[in-house]
Design a protein around this motif. Structure first.
Motif, PDB file in Angstrom:
ATOM      1  N   ALA A   6      -7.125  -0.230   7.471  1.00  0.00           N
ATOM      2  CA  ALA A   6      -5.919  -0.057   7.850  1.00  0.00           C
ATOM      3  C   ALA A   6      -4.798   0.793   7.144  1.00  0.00           C
ATOM      4  N   GLY A   7      -4.857   0.479   5.655  1.00  0.00           N
ATOM      5  CA  GLY A   7      -4.138   1.321   4.751  1.00  0.00           C
ATOM      6  C   GLY A   7      -4.803   2.234   4.277  1.00  0.00           C
ATOM      7  N   GLY A   8      -5.903   2.735   4.641  1.00  0.00           N
ATOM      8  CA  GLY A   8      -6.528   3.875   4.068  1.00  0.00           C
ATOM      9  C   GLY A   8      -6.938   3.777   2.904  1.00  0.00           C
ATOM     10  N   THR A   9      -7.176   2.461   2.254  1.00  0.00           N
ATOM     11  CA  THR A   9      -7.740   2.464   0.938  1.00  0.00           C
ATOM     12  C   THR A   9      -9.104   1.765   0.805  1.00  0.00           C
ATOM     13  N   ASN A  67     -14.813 -11.261   5.682  1.00  0.00           N
ATOM     14  CA  ASN A  67     -14.572 -12.336   6.118  1.00  0.00           C
ATOM     15  C   ASN A  67     -13.040 -12.768   5.782  1.00  0.00           C
ATOM     16  N   ASN A  68     -12.402 -12.093   5.178  1.00  0.00           N
ATOM     17  CA  ASN A  68     -11.172 -12.661   4.714  1.00  0.00           C
ATOM     18  C   ASN A  68     -10.027 -11.702   4.821  1.00  0.00           C
ATOM     19  N   GLY A  69     -10.028 -10.673   5.640  1.00  0.00           N
ATOM     20  CA  GLY A  69      -9.035  -9.436   5.986  1.00  0.00           C
ATOM     21  C   GLY A  69      -8.760  -8.396   4.959  1.00  0.00           C
ATOM     22  N   LYS A  70      -9.746  -8.590   4.023  1.00  0.00           N
ATOM     23  CA  LYS A  70      -9.387  -7.575   2.612  1.00  0.00           C
ATOM     24  C   LYS A  70      -9.872  -6.293   3.234  1.00  0.00           C
ATOM     25  N   LEU A 121     -10.313  -5.389   6.085  1.00  0.00           N
ATOM     26  CA  LEU A 121      -9.580  -5.105   7.571  1.00  0.00           C
ATOM     27  C   LEU A 121      -8.329  -4.384   6.852  1.00  0.00           C
ATOM     28  N   SER A 122      -7.431  -5.069   5.983  1.00  0.00           N
ATOM     29  CA  SER A 122      -6.439  -4.354   5.514  1.00  0.00           C
ATOM     30  C   SER A 122      -6.629  -3.104   4.623  1.00  0.00           C
ATOM     31  N   ALA A 123      -7.455  -2.955   4.046  1.00  0.00           N
ATOM     32  CA  ALA A 123      -8.066  -1.705   3.134  1.00  0.00           C
ATOM     33  C   ALA A 123      -8.111  -0.577   4.195  1.00  0.00           C
ATOM     34  N   GLN A 162      -6.066  -0.565  14.955  1.00  0.00           N
ATOM     35  CA  GLN A 162      -5.536   0.368  16.055  1.00  0.00           C
ATOM     36  C   GLN A 162      -4.209  -0.351  16.178  1.00  0.00           C
ATOM     37  N   ASN A 177     -14.603  -1.752  17.145  1.00  0.00           N
ATOM     38  CA  ASN A 177     -13.195  -1.322  17.206  1.00  0.00           C
ATOM     39  C   ASN A 177     -12.667  -0.151  16.497  1.00  0.00           C
ATOM     40  N   PHE A 193      -8.485 -12.916  10.703  1.00  0.00           N
ATOM     41  CA  PHE A 193      -9.483 -11.960  10.166  1.00  0.00           C
ATOM     42  C   PHE A 193     -10.892 -12.148  10.514  1.00  0.00           C
ATOM     43  N   ASN A 213       0.689  -1.353   0.047  1.00  0.00           N
ATOM     44  CA  ASN A 213      -0.090   0.084  -0.013  1.00  0.00           C
ATOM     45  C   ASN A 213       0.739   1.193  -0.151  1.00  0.00           C
ATOM     46  N   TYR A 238      -6.494 -18.315  10.720  1.00  0.00           N
ATOM     47  CA  TYR A 238      -7.090 -17.387   9.968  1.00  0.00           C
ATOM     48  C   TYR A 238      -8.196 -16.890  10.540  1.00  0.00           C
ATOM     49  N   TYR A 290     -16.481  -4.725  13.678  1.00  0.00           N
ATOM     50  CA  TYR A 290     -15.937  -3.384  13.031  1.00  0.00           C
ATOM     51  C   TYR A 290     -16.248  -2.263  13.666  1.00  0.00           C
ATOM     52  N   SER A 327     -13.508   0.901  13.492  1.00  0.00           N
ATOM     53  CA  SER A 327     -13.225   0.778  11.961  1.00  0.00           C
ATOM     54  C   SER A 327     -14.286   1.691  11.069  1.00  0.00           C
TER      55      SER A 327
END
Lengths: 289, 296, 472
Positions: C121-124, C112-115, C117-119, B50, C143, B259, A144, B255, C140, C145
């Motif tokens: 966290a990465g601001g995307t 359900n797969n982190g996409k 969440l990652s996005a 966080q 916490n 996630f 990213n 996993y 979500y 998000s």
């Protein structure tokens, strides 16, 4: 399956005639092959059946008539050729990258003698073990920052820097090549890179073909990588499309089987053409004989 | 070789570094960095969105009090101790048969064994769900033809893991390919000599093929074990770990924590425990197979 | 449980008609082609009205302009439906320079797969997403998000008081709104009237209490001469799937008190529920039941026990009607409210919902909210409702739904159940995803391994209460 193997081989020792031997061997092979093929037959034949026909009781292997409706519908539902193109781009770079970077590293680990080599090689092994689930988030954040999210780069660039499984595989092959073969070249003053390129690489064709095929399958079927790193329909791959045809409440059986068949068949044909070359063709004739 | 001069060794070292430099770069950026991040996270409570909060060894302590984790460890151990040997045995046998020069059409068979690895995972999983149906599934109907009343497979607590072993065997085409490539390396003259001594096929296999296949077997067993530790897509799609957590495998639970439960720190701790266990197993295997012997 | 919506044929046709008539923007549209998309000409009138109103929505006054991204969890045929909805939105708002860029992200919009969440966290992350997994998405919200929606909702004029009170469990976390349900689903008892008649039960007076349900189940169960089960009356967990607290809630449990942040998993009602499940498991021997329960592809295959006539009743949501329509059109079925024990929530349900959320850091929260408002309307959802028999999130909106206008009996019952003041969505909290998974695993161990109910519940209670306490 295994118990039959044993039973049969015991029988064979009792009557070791050549013909019986062959019959039994073919018998075992056919039996196992059929077990392996059943799902594939269901997949392929199922792609010609309607949803209701798939679940008919009692079950029938052949469709009532070979209908291409599923195929037509699938091409209408997803932009198959866009996905195919995306998949092929990723797959192509993966194969090229893996072949180059992994063979180089494997040569360094197998053919050159240096202090600490085997300890460093243990790092290769360790990196095989780490599950992608924990590297996914740090990697995502890294890609990213690089601005690579939403491009093919996260799926392409890393494979130009070595894959531990392939390095390990190629190393095992390189190690098996006797030193005498390269020793002669070395005495003649050939550089290490020359030895790598003109002696080891041609000899390692079966291993390289194996790596190419694995790199192919890996990226062809990869689902989580494209899912996380790509965004936008126009970049999606076929395996991602397969998971999108299915929705939790509705598996969409007929279309899934159709896409599955379409993903398998071309590869199968390619494999048919190449397999002779990649396992049978090169019996390392010049090496061991 | 040990008598090489020091300066030769130094040049070789320089060469080696050149050869492995792409890998070194890759391992630092794409592997070491995430691994070290995860080591740090394993000491933290980290919800990704966080900032991580340092909690010391808490995650590791929690792990060994977590019944689901222990169950996942048990299930994974079951697959390694039972599934891996069965799969390896099958793959070696099939490869030896396929490598037999007296048999024709082995090319066609090779492809048949390889087909399963070409089917997209999502589709393959659905096919297995279909085949493993207790009543209507093809496997139980085949068993029924032999008068055996098949079990409930994936819906049975006892039979769900054996069902996954079947899937494992089904996808061993990769291993077969590697075994075949390894078998190519074994010179025909060895077999001819053995045949002259009166050794039959079975004897030849035990005393020539298997020992010479050692490094290939090692590779396949190691990748298979790693594969089991990382086994995720199939249990996730087919059973989601059920029934009664009987197919909750290590990577699936990892996993879920990472996630679905937002416990990245906990998942990282799991990853490090996995790393240590897998390392231990692999080191033992290397000792058993005398990994470094080939070099000297 | 996940709920997905399949293609809305009608809407797609209406849109096509609209475009053919060259009436993009706000104009009124031709009617003849629209009527062709409904099943009978007599319904064309109501359909036409609905359509004009859809177009009327363009008039939504707004100074907003720009583009926003939307992640849709819908796949398969539902994807087609959602795409048509986005196309309609874009057409309506084209002259204001508003555009929705939709991306279909499998696995619950990446929940359900982190996409996702990652996005985030990465601001995307996207500007708005919809997910079919409220249990996970709720975490979500807890916490940080997701964006607080109070302001944007105010601006576009979505009044949260309009929603069924039962939906509020998922909308609010600590009195702040984070999630907006698009539609809801109702849990009912499906039963086969032919089997009921066959065994001498009156299909017009279905069971209302747990005792009656057990009696019906016993009466419908059929054993052959060898002692093998040919048919079961009821397998209580048959369609429970990944619904953890749905049936316990209807039977009277309150697994979580949001105000006090306290779990209550060890209540008598919970123990009673699990004992009830266990009694069936012991009576029937789960090894034998297996072949009935593991339907190929869940309920979406003709292998489902209810469709095969191997089970007389099952507790599930309104979406099952669509599955029956597709895979077992010849199987008769009727529905009634889930029978409850004394102290249970009679004629009530939990709401199964698809929810919209706006991730933290979204660039266009207001535009996204405008889109949410558009998606909430009965007109946009009409085909969705028609096909899946899912319901709007407010009572008033029922009046606009075709099924109501057609006087559909089952839909009227759904509306009645939806209006019960006792409805809710149980056990949503900061650990709800893990709690739900753990509870399902425990339920399975009760069924398959005869686990000790009280001890197991106490263990869950302690584990998760500790986590909840640590959160605050």
């Amino acid at each position: 399956m295994n118990s039959t193997n044993q039973k049969v081989s015991r029988k064979r020792r009792i009557s070791p005639s050549e013909i019986l031997f062959k019959v039994i061997m073919y018998g075992i092979l056919v039996a196992i092959a059929v077990c392996f093929l059943i799902p594939f037959m269901f997949l392929f034949l199922g792609s010609f059946k309607g949803e209701s026909e798939l679940f008919r009781v009692p079950f029938k292997w052949l469709p009532d008539r070979f209908s291409f409706d599923n195929y037509v519908k699938m091409f209408q539902t997803i932009p198959f050729f866009t996905y195919l193109r995306n998949t092929l781009i990723i797959v192509g770079f993966n194969i090229a990258g893996s072949l180059i970077s992994c063979s180089l590293a494997a040569y360094g680990f197998a053919r050159l003698h240096w202090t600490g080599r085997d300890k460093v090689f243990m790092i290769v092994i360790v990196t095989m073990i780490l599950p992608y689930q924990v590297t996914l988030v740090p990697l995502f954040l890294l890609f990213n920052k690089l601005g690579w999210i939403g491009t093919f780069l996260p799926l392409i660039v890393p494979c130009f820097f070595g894959n531990p499984f392939f390095i390990f595989l190629l190393r095992q092959f390189f190690v098996g090549v006797p030193d005498e073969i390269t020793y002669a070249a070395r005495v003649d003053g050939a550089s290490e890179f020359r030895i790598y390129l003109s002696i080891l690489m041609p000899m390692a064709k079966p291993a390289l073909a194996t790596v190419a095929i694995f790199a192919f399958i890996r990226s062809w079927n990869d689902f989580i990588g494209p899912l996380v790193f790509l965004s936008g329909d126009e970049l999606y791959t076929l395996s991602l499309a397969a998971s999108m045809l299915k929705s939790p409440l509705n598996p969409n059986w007929a279309l899934l089987l159709t896409l599955g068949s379409l993903m398998v068949l071309p590869v199968l044909i390619l494999f048919f053409i190449l397999q002779k070359y990649f396992i049978q063709g090169i019996a390392m004739s010049g090496v061991k004989g | 070789m040990k008598k090489r001069k020091m300066n030769l060794k130094r040049t070789e070292f320089k060469h080696a570094m050149l050869f492995i430099s792409p890998w070194i770069f890759g391992v630092i950026v794409f592997t070491l960095y995430p691994i070290l991040s995860s080591l740090y996270y394993s000491f933290c409570e980290y919800k990704v969105v966080q900032d991580p909060i340092f909690v010391g060894l808490q995650n590791y302590k929690d792990l060994f009090a977590d019944k689901t984790f222990l169950k996942a460890l048990y299930n994974t151990g079951y697959m390694i101790l039972i599934g891996v040997p069965i799969t390896t045995f099958t793959a070696i046998w099939v490869s030896i048969l396929l490598n037999n020069k007296k048999l024709k059409y082995t090319g066609v068979f090779r492809i048949m064994f390889f087909i399963p690895t070409l089917i997209p995972t999502v589709v393959a999983c659905l096919l297995w769900v279909w085949m493993l149906q207790p009543d209507s599934g093809i496997i139980n109907r085949l068993l029924g033809a032999f008068g055996i009343s098949g079990p409930g497979w994936i819906s049975s607590v006892t039979w769900s893991k054996p069902a996954f072993i079947l899937i494992m065997i089904w996808t061993c085409g990769n291993a077969i390919i590697i075994y075949l490539a390894g078998l190519q390396d074994i010179s025909d003259s060895l077999y001819e000599a053995a045949a002259l001594d009166g050794a039959g096929f079975f004897r030849q296999t035990i005393s020539i093929t298997i020992p010479l296949l050692k490094s290939t077997i090692l590779y396949n067993v190691v990748t298979l074990i790693i594969g089991v530790f990382q086994w995720f897509a199939e249990p996730y799609i087919i059973t989601s770990g059920g029934p009664d957590n009987s197919t909750m495998f290590y990577a699936l639970y990892l996993y879920q924590n990472a996630f679905q439960f937002f416990k990245m720190g906990y998942a990282s701790a799991m990853a490090w425990v996995l790393l240590i266990i897998a390392m231990a197993i692999i080191l033992v295997l290397f000792k058993v197979f005398k990994f470094n012997e080939v070099d000297s | 449980m996940n709920r997905r919506k399949v293609i809305s044929f009608g809407m797609a046709a209406v849109m096509t008609a609209g475009m053919l008539a060259g009436c993009g923007g706000t104009g009124t549209t031709a009617t003849s082609s629209a009527s062709g998309s409904t099943s009978s000409a007599s319904k064309a009138g109501s359909y036409e009205n609905a359509k004009v109103e859809i177009n009327g929505m363009v008039a939504e006054d707004t100074d907003l302009t720009g583009e926003f991204t939307y992640w849709s969890a819908f796949t398969g045929d539902s994807q087609t439906w959602d795409q048509s909805r986005v196309d309609l939105f874009n057409e309506l708002y084209a002259d204001k320079g508003i555009k929705c860029n939709v991306q279909f992200v499998p696995d619950g919009a990446g929940v359900n797969n982190g996409k996702l969440l990652s996005a985030i966290a990465g601001g995307t992350g996207p500007d708005v997403f919809i997910s079919d997994n409220p249990t996970s998405v709720y975490t979500y919200a807890t916490n940080g998000s997701l964006e607080d929606l109070s302001e944007p909702l105010d601006k576009v004029g979505i009044n949260l008081d309009d929603f069924f009170p039962g939906c509020k469990d998922v909308i609010y976390y600590k009195d702040t709104p984070y999630l907006i349900p698009q539609d809801a689903n109702v849990i009912m008892l499906y039963y086969n009237p032919d089997i009921a008649t066959e065994v001498g039960l009156d299909p017009d007076t279905p069971p209302t209490t747990l005792e009656e349900l057990d009696q019906w189940a016993d009466a419908m169960t059929k054993v052959d001469a060898d002692g093998n089960y040919e048919r079961f009356g009821l397998i209580p967990w048959l369609d429970s799937g990944n619904d953890a607290f749905v049936v316990p809630y209807i039977m009277g449990c309150d697994p979580y008190d949001a105000a006090a942040n306290k779990l209550d998993l060890t209540s008598d009602t919970m123990v009673n529920y699990l004992e009830w499940v266990q009694s069936y498991a012991q009576k029937y021997n789960p090894e034998k039941i297996q072949s009935f329960t593991s339907g190929l592809g869940g309920m979406f295959s003709p292998d489902h026990a209810f469709m095969r006539g191997k089970v007389g009743m099952t507790i599930t949501g309104n979406w099952f009607s669509n599955a029956l329509k597709i895979y077992a059109p010849d199987v008769n079925y009727k529905v009634c409210a889930v029978p409850v024990p004394e102290g249970g929530r009679a004629n009530s349900t939990t709401f199964g919902v698809n929810v919209f959320g706006i991730p933290t850091g979204a660039k266009n929260a207001e535009l996204a909210t405008l889109f949410i408002k558009f998606c909430l309307s009965s007109q946009v959802n009409d085909d969705n409702f028609k096909q899946w028999r899912s319901i709007p999130t407010s009572d008033a909106a029922f009046d606009d739904v075709s099924l109501t206008k057609e006087g559909d009996e089952m839909y009227a019952l759904e509306r009645e159940i939806a209006n019960s003041p006792e409805n809710g969505i149980p056990a949503l909290c900061s650990v709800s995803a893990e709690l739900s998974t753990s509870f399902q695993a425990f339920r399975e161990s009760v069924i398959y391994s005869n686990a000790d109910i009280k001890a197991g519940l106490q263990e869950l209670q302690d584990k998760f209460q500790k986590q909840l306490d640590a959160e605050n």
